[in-house]
Design an enzyme around this catalytic site. Structure first.
Site, short mmCIF file in Angstrom:
data_model
loop_
_atom_site.label_atom_id
_atom_site.label_comp_id
_atom_site.label_asym_id
_atom_site.label_seq_id
_atom_site.Cartn_x
_atom_site.Cartn_y
_atom_site.Cartn_z
N ASP A 1 0.86 -1.19 0.00
CA ASP A 1 0.00 0.00 0.00
C ASP A 1 0.89 1.22 0.00
O ASP A 1 2.10 1.12 0.05
CB ASP A 1 -0.98 0.01 1.17
CG ASP A 1 -0.30 0.03 2.52
OD1 ASP A 1 0.74 0.71 2.64
OD2 ASP A 1 -0.81 -0.60 3.45
N SER B 1 1.48 3.43 2.19
CA SER B 1 2.07 3.87 3.44
C SER B 1 3.23 3.00 3.90
O SER B 1 3.87 3.31 4.90
CB SER B 1 1.00 3.88 4.55
OG SER B 1 0.54 2.57 4.79
N CYS B 2 3.52 1.92 3.22
CA CYS B 2 4.55 1.00 3.69
C CYS B 2 5.37 0.49 2.52
O CYS B 2 4.82 0.05 1.52
CB CYS B 2 3.91 -0.18 4.42
SG CYS B 2 5.10 -1.43 4.94
N GLY B 3 6.69 0.54 2.67
CA GLY B 3 7.54 0.13 1.57
C GLY B 3 7.97 -1.31 1.61
O GLY B 3 8.63 -1.77 0.69
N CYS C 1 5.76 -4.07 2.84
CA CYS C 1 4.67 -4.99 3.17
C CYS C 1 4.90 -6.34 2.51
O CYS C 1 5.20 -6.41 1.33
CB CYS C 1 3.33 -4.41 2.70
SG CYS C 1 2.90 -2.86 3.50
#
Length: 255
Positions: A103, A105-107, A109
């Site tokens: 997503d 917001s996260c690099g 996941c």
């Protein structure tokens, strides 16, 4: 929308755009690999940079990116990006595809474990010759090169600049990681060498941005906000120069 000044001043109507955020499914050789939430602009660049950052392909190995729009009912649609990679690249893709979900917001996941998240970075082959004055020039020029950010006040920009501070390529997205992937992909598709310039990010300096910059081969990363401790440590280990809290009047050289 209405702007309120938290006081007795009457509220005033104000119009500005809201950025689009939509799912982008990435398929390699017919295998579903990731679904990322992104702004649906420059998606060919995004897919190219994403695959490079993941270590799944070199720039020359990424073929044409075929984009397909998918309807999603009341919530709008999304996009499917299909690309073919050399058959020898399919092993890691098959192994990690089941666990990878992303997503904006996260690099990292879906990374399998701590060891994978902190895998060694390659050492950069040169140091940047960009001066503080050149960085200041780039920051000033970048303000006029963010049309999406100007309209929405809600997106990040990633810019590649020559060492004299001239801005060459800019990409924007709701996610800072996505913006950098788009930029790296754009450089690869244009045949521009990241080693001859530096990258400016309108965000904080997270360690994911350090990793993407190093893996792209760029020797200097500039961010307008502060770094995390891991970003600093990873930068030093890879030989990446880092300038942070870069504002109108000054910046901080970290390493």
């Amino acid at each position: 929308m209405r702007r309120s000044a938290y006081g007795a001043v009457p509220e005033a109507e104000e119009a500005f755009a809201i950025p689009i955020e939509t799912p982008v499914a990435i398929e390699t050789n017919g295998i579903a690999y990731a679904v990322m939430m992104a702004t649906p602009t420059d998606l060919e660049d995004f897919v190219t940079g994403f695959l490079m950052a993941e270590g799944l392909a070199e720039a020359a190995e990424v073929g044409d990116v075929a984009l397909h729009q998918v309807e999603g009912g009341d919530w709008g649609g999304g996009h499917v990006a299909r690309v073919n990679l050399p058959v020898e690249r399919l092993g890691p893709i098959l192994e990690r595809a089941r666990r990878r979900v992303g997503d904006s917001s996260c690099g990292i996941c879906g990374i399998e474990g701590v060891e994978a998240a902190l895998r060694p970075l390659p050492a950069l082959r040169r140091q940047s010759a960009a001066s503080s004055a050149a960085i200041g020039h780039a920051l000033e020029a970048l303000r006029k090169r963010q049309p999406l950010g100007t309209r929405t006040r809600a997106t990040h920009a990633a810019a590649f600049c020559h060492e004299d501070g001239s801005v060459q390529v800019v990409r924007e997205d709701v996610g800072r990681h996505n913006a950098l992937d788009k930029l790296v992909g754009a450089l690869a598709r244009r045949g521009l060498d990241p080693a001859i310039g530096f990258i400016v990010m309108t965000s904080r300096c997270s360690y994911e941005l350090v990793e993407k910059t190093v893996r792209a081969g760029c020797p200097l990363l500039v961010t307008i906000s502060a770094p995390t401790d891991l970003a600093v440590r990873r930068s030093k280990a890879a030989g990446l120069s880092l300038a942070v809290v870069a504002r109108d009047d000054s910046m901080l050289w970290v390493c």
